[in-house]
Design a protein around this motif. Structure first.
Motif, PDB file in Angstrom:
ATOM      1  N   ARG A  51       0.837  -1.211   0.000  1.00 47.06           N
ATOM      2  CA  ARG A  51       0.000   0.000   0.000  1.00 47.06           C
ATOM      3  C   ARG A  51       0.872   1.262   0.000  1.00 47.06           C
ATOM      4  NH1 ARG A  51      -5.204   1.548   1.301  1.00 47.06           N
ATOM      5  NH2 ARG A  51      -5.363   3.629   2.235  1.00 47.06           N
ATOM      6  N   ASN A  52       1.898   1.251   0.853  1.00 47.51           N
ATOM      7  CA  ASN A  52       2.793   2.420   0.893  1.00 47.51           C
ATOM      8  C   ASN A  52       3.528   2.600  -0.427  1.00 47.51           C
ATOM      9  OD1 ASN A  52       2.072   2.955   3.542  1.00 47.51           O
ATOM     10  ND2 ASN A  52       3.744   1.708   4.393  1.00 47.51           N
ATOM     11  N   GLN A  55       1.145   3.966  -2.999  1.00 47.43           N
ATOM     12  CA  GLN A  55       0.861   5.381  -2.726  1.00 47.43           C
ATOM     13  C   GLN A  55       2.042   6.264  -3.114  1.00 47.43           C
ATOM     14  OE1 GLN A  55      -0.285   6.074   1.314  1.00 47.43           O
ATOM     15  NE2 GLN A  55      -0.854   8.213   0.975  1.00 47.43           N
ATOM     16  N   THR A 132      -4.874  -2.255  -0.846  1.00 48.36           N
ATOM     17  CA  THR A 132      -3.657  -1.529  -1.241  1.00 48.36           C
ATOM     18  C   THR A 132      -3.934  -0.248  -2.041  1.00 48.36           C
ATOM     19  OG1 THR A 132      -3.519  -2.948  -3.213  1.00 48.36           O
ATOM     20  CG2 THR A 132      -2.266  -3.628  -1.258  1.00 48.36           C
ATOM     21  N   PRO A 134      -4.604   3.437  -2.731  1.00 45.05           N
ATOM     22  CA  PRO A 134      -4.545   4.670  -1.944  1.00 45.05           C
ATOM     23  C   PRO A 134      -5.704   5.620  -2.322  1.00 45.05           C
ATOM     24  CG  PRO A 134      -2.978   4.782  -3.727  1.00 45.05           C
ATOM     25  CD  PRO A 134      -3.612   3.424  -3.819  1.00 45.05           C
ATOM     26  N   GLU A 135      -5.766   6.708  -1.591  1.00 53.17           N
ATOM     27  CA  GLU A 135      -6.765   7.720  -1.922  1.00 53.17           C
ATOM     28  C   GLU A 135      -6.448   8.310  -3.301  1.00 53.17           C
ATOM     29  OE1 GLU A 135      -9.461   8.646  -0.380  1.00 53.17           O
ATOM     30  OE2 GLU A 135      -9.165   7.165   1.233  1.00 53.17           O
TER      31      GLU A 135
END
Length: 466
Positions: A51-52, A55, A132, A134-135
């Motif tokens: 996820r990081n 992003q 995973t 992101p916005e």
């Protein structure tokens, strides 16, 4: 219950099994729980890192695309084909990974872009994409040429490619982690099985010892951690064997002392009561003769005759008690000689019954306690047959058994009475056998015969002298 009976009851008591969780089940459950927890932790860390990463990658691409579009678009005062230039910039942004771009005219209709062929992103499970993703980031850039607004360029983040890459990495890592977990569990179970087998050897040795085989020793398992336990079990077995041998020696000594006490009592009865009974019988006879000569009173004669009968009965009872207490053969006689003399006495008492003695060759010679026990067994068994079975033949056989010698007394009489409990004679024989480490089998039917046995361990065991 005396000490001998208590020891016999303990040695023949059934082995109780304690039920609980097995070591293998505990190892399997524990290792599975640990690896499930580790699998969940690693999977969580991988998803968080994915996820990081998504992003960060999409954010960087979005910022670069925004800066690229801002720098390359001309100002509103320049006289250039703004929409064509904006379409080219939008196509370049759309061609980039992690981004999407859309150009709309003043009426809000999309403008077609000239895009190179692009492979569709790899399919990813929706649950992983949801974890995973992101916005989303979105930016609107106006396309203007003074004084008019020609359209809008919209730049958006598109994390599908990065999510697909993260999913490909996880699809590779998680199966490897699962394979490692299975391999580790397999090694754990193999080690546990190895230890369980070694513990099983110790348990089997303890069962043998618990069953009375104190000569059995626990084998060395090859594990240093169990070596001390194995040595302790073997040391305990040796100690128990020594204590049992000591106890049996004491029991044998007690039997010898008891026989000596019986002989002393028999001697006291013979020396003390015997002469007095003889004197009483002689006095009664003298009184009877005197009464017959001087006073032929029928009542007195009948009373003196009754005294004579009672005196004779007392003498016979005393003689029977002395014979029962006294061990007739000499101490130097062998067991076969002792039994031969005993059976000769029985043959004189019951000449109509055929009484035979069979002895195998090279029999070990029991010690004093063993001879006494075997002699008493034969005496008691033959007496029981004569008193209760009305046999035509009685056979006494001495032979070897796997662990020593055995005496069998058999008769063709009516058989033992089904009383449901052992008498005092059988209890005494069982106690003597237990004290010497042997066994006593009470009378039972075998075909047309009634058979009883006495087993005595030898040579090398208490009760026999090789």
């Amino acid at each position: 219950m005396d000490a001998t009976s208590h020891i016999a009851a303990v040695e023949t008591a059934p082995i109780r099994r304690v039920h609980g969780v097995t070591l293998r089940l505990l190892a399997l459950g524990g290792s599975a729980l640990v690896w499930v927890a580790m699998f969940a932790i690693v999977a969580s860390v991988l998803i968080m890192n994915a996820r990081n990463s998504v992003q960060n990658e999409t954010g960087s691409a979005f910022r670069l695309a925004n800066a690229f579009a801002t720098l390359n678009l001309p100002t509103a005062f320049e006289q250039r084909d703004m929409m064509t230039l904006a379409a080219r910039i939008a196509a370049e942004i759309e061609a980039q990974r992690h981004l999407s771009a859309e150009l709309r005219d003043a009426s809000g209709q999309p403008v077609a872009l000239s895009l190179p062929p692009r492979l569709p992103p790899q399919r990813v499970p929706e649950w992983f994409a949801a974890l995973t993703r992101p916005e989303p980031q979105r930016e609107l850039i106006r396309i203007a040429q003074y004084p008019n607004v020609l359209g809008v360029l919209e730049i958006r983040t598109d994390p599908r490619d990065e999510i697909a890459e993260a999913w490909a990495d996880i699809r590779l890592i998680l199966p490897l982690l699962a394979a490692m977990a299975l391999a580790a569990m397999g090694v754990t179970m193999a080690v546990t099985a190895f230890v369980s087998r070694r513990l099983g050897l110790l348990g089997a040795a303890l069962d043998q010892m618990r069953g009375g085989d104190l000569d059995h020793r626990a084998p060395q398992t090859g594990l240093a951690e169990l070596a001390a336990l194995t040595d302790g079990v073997n040391a305990l077995a040796s100690h128990l064997a020594e204590e049992r041998a000591k106890n049996r020696r004491l029991q044998g000594r007690m039997l010898t002392l008891a026989e000596a006490e019986r002989a002393r009592i028999a001697s006291d009865l013979h020396d003390g009561i015997g002469p007095r009974l003889f004197a009483l019988q002689a006095t009664v006879d003298q009184a009877s003769r005197a009464a017959a000569d001087t006073s032929p009173d029928p009542a007195l004669a009948e009373a003196l005759a009754a005294v004579t009968r009672h005196a004779q009965a007392i003498r016979q009872s005393a003689r029977a008690a002395i014979d029962d207490l006294r061990l007739a053969p000499t101490e130097d006689a062998s067991l076969a000689e002792m039994l031969q003399e005993l059976l000769i006495e029985f043959a004189e008492i019951a000449p109509e019954i055929g009484i035979t003695l069979d002895c195998a060759a090279d029999l070990p010679q029991p010690d004093e306690a063993g001879r006494i026990a075997l002699y008493r067994f034969v005496r008691e068994s033959v007496l029981n047959a004569l008193r209760h079975a009305a046999p035509d033949a009685i056979r006494v056989a001495l032979g070897r058994a796997n662990d020593g010698m055995v005496i069998k007394v058999s008769d063709d009489g009516d058989g033992p009475a089904a009383t449901g409990r052992a008498g005092l004679g059988q209890t005494g024989m069982r106690d003597r056998a237990s004290a010497l480490g042997g066994s006593y089998l009470p009378p039972r039917r075998q075909g047309q015969l009634t058979v009883t046995e006495f087993h005595l361990p030898c040579p090398g065991e208490q009760g026999c002298a090789p």
